[in-house]
Scaffold this motif. Sequence first.
Motif, mmCIF file in Angstrom:
data_model
loop_
_atom_site.group_PDB
_atom_site.id
_atom_site.type_symbol
_atom_site.label_atom_id
_atom_site.label_comp_id
_atom_site.label_asym_id
_atom_site.label_seq_id
_atom_site.Cartn_x
_atom_site.Cartn_y
_atom_site.Cartn_z
ATOM 1 N N ARG A 168 0.949 -1.067 0.186
ATOM 2 C CA ARG A 168 0.058 0.057 -0.103
ATOM 3 C C ARG A 168 0.549 1.262 -0.069
ATOM 4 O O ARG A 168 0.570 2.181 -0.900
ATOM 5 C CB ARG A 168 -0.983 -0.046 1.197
ATOM 6 C CG ARG A 168 -1.836 1.111 1.257
ATOM 7 C CD ARG A 168 -2.953 1.051 2.418
ATOM 8 N NE ARG A 168 -2.166 0.798 3.812
ATOM 9 C CZ ARG A 168 -2.332 -0.346 4.462
ATOM 10 N NH1 ARG A 168 -2.794 -1.502 4.031
ATOM 11 N NH2 ARG A 168 -1.679 -0.311 5.537
ATOM 12 N N ASP A 169 1.873 1.187 0.833
ATOM 13 C CA ASP A 169 2.754 2.626 0.926
ATOM 14 C C ASP A 169 3.494 2.673 -0.598
ATOM 15 O O ASP A 169 3.732 3.598 -0.796
ATOM 16 C CB ASP A 169 3.620 2.339 2.053
ATOM 17 C CG ASP A 169 2.823 2.240 3.373
ATOM 18 O OD1 ASP A 169 1.882 2.848 3.431
ATOM 19 O OD2 ASP A 169 3.869 2.054 4.474
ATOM 20 N N ALA A 170 3.976 1.467 -1.138
ATOM 21 C CA ALA A 170 4.770 1.868 -2.390
ATOM 22 C C ALA A 170 3.894 2.108 -3.397
ATOM 23 O O ALA A 170 4.346 2.587 -4.194
ATOM 24 C CB ALA A 170 5.454 0.609 -2.762
ATOM 25 N N ASP A 171 2.539 1.569 -3.429
ATOM 26 C CA ASP A 171 1.594 2.020 -4.615
ATOM 27 C C ASP A 171 2.445 1.418 -5.967
ATOM 28 O O ASP A 171 2.521 2.214 -6.565
ATOM 29 C CB ASP A 171 1.283 3.277 -4.703
ATOM 30 C CG ASP A 171 -0.210 3.631 -5.730
ATOM 31 O OD1 ASP A 171 -0.766 2.506 -5.952
ATOM 32 O OD2 ASP A 171 -0.033 4.576 -6.211
ATOM 33 N N PRO A 172 2.649 0.056 -6.131
ATOM 34 C CA PRO A 172 3.522 -0.285 -7.136
ATOM 35 C C PRO A 172 2.774 -0.469 -8.555
ATOM 36 O O PRO A 172 3.416 -1.099 -9.453
ATOM 37 C CB PRO A 172 3.997 -1.539 -6.676
ATOM 38 C CG PRO A 172 2.815 -2.047 -5.842
ATOM 39 C CD PRO A 172 2.090 -0.840 -5.357
ATOM 40 N N LEU A 173 1.512 -0.045 -8.762
ATOM 41 C CA LEU A 173 0.854 -0.233 -9.964
ATOM 42 C C LEU A 173 1.333 0.588 -11.130
ATOM 43 O O LEU A 173 1.937 1.690 -10.948
ATOM 44 C CB LEU A 173 -0.351 0.215 -9.710
ATOM 45 C CG LEU A 173 -1.560 -0.888 -8.958
ATOM 46 C CD1 LEU A 173 -2.687 -0.144 -8.421
ATOM 47 C CD2 LEU A 173 -1.996 -2.213 -9.588
ATOM 48 N N GLU A 174 1.653 -0.144 -12.048
ATOM 49 C CA GLU A 174 2.214 0.666 -13.202
ATOM 50 C C GLU A 174 1.528 -0.131 -14.608
ATOM 51 O O GLU A 174 1.008 -1.124 -14.576
ATOM 52 C CB GLU A 174 3.582 0.718 -13.364
ATOM 53 C CG GLU A 174 4.244 -0.601 -13.186
ATOM 54 C CD GLU A 174 6.012 -0.649 -13.375
ATOM 55 O OE1 GLU A 174 6.330 -1.254 -14.500
ATOM 56 O OE2 GLU A 174 6.343 -0.535 -12.215
#
Length: 290
Positions: free
Chosen positions: A100-106
């Motif tokens: 959640r903290d990294a929000d790694p969606l791409e």
Amino acid sequence: MIRPETPPLSDRIANAAFLAVIGLAGLLPYERRIPAVGWLFAHVLAPLAGWRRRIRENLALARPDLTPAEVKALIRAVPDNAGRSVAEIYSAEEFTSRIRDADPLEGPGLPALGAAFDAHRPVIVACAHFGNYDAMRAALAGRGWPVGALYRPMNNEAFNRHYIPAIGAIAQPLFPRGRAGLASMLRFLKGGGWLALGFDQYDRHGAELRFFGLPSRTVLTPAELALRYDALLVPVHGIRCSDGLRFRVLVGEPIEPGEPGAMMQALNDDLEMLVRRHMDQWFWVHRRWK
């Protein structure tokens, strides 16, 4: 009052051994716990369970061009990734907070997911036993997107008693395979929910498509549901980073509506390209080709 059936002794012993490993691993800090369980899977479980032989056989079918050294490395790396994924499931609070903290969606399909959410349009998230499937669920849920998942209860009932709560702690809702779970799943989808469905295992009732150039029985359900409910069909995969702990969550281009077999072949092709780039992250233990 009907009492729950007691699992067989062999199941209880296997479950107790698993819980002992997870319990001991839980005493380690996260950065050491995840690779420690990966090492146990690669060097203890894989030889005992026959995983090494099955990985070698599948690689001989799909990638006969690999050198013996490359095959040897993958025989260890594939179970290591599986073990890390299990440790992450049982570290749900730390795992999901990191995602959640990294929000790694791409990826190129990310704007389409945002538009689907704004329009309350259902989405079929096509996923595979690659990287860590639950990194994808955690990342989507971290954005507040309504991702549910269909799961198959394990044969070991003693294991289910902690496994299902563990995966449920990562994201909700969950739908068990079966009539009741299917009815709930379809209501969720009709209401604009997003459903994560796997497509990379052998399905004897599936269509004969291609994967790594080989005939592979592939389930058509993700495409059929997308067509039936006007849902976006998009591949999403959690790719483990080189440090073994962080993830990129890649959202691929949405699959164009059409004939279900052609739609699923596009997903097979997309997954094959990804696996070729990260050979150690697909679960080569499955009997994908029969």
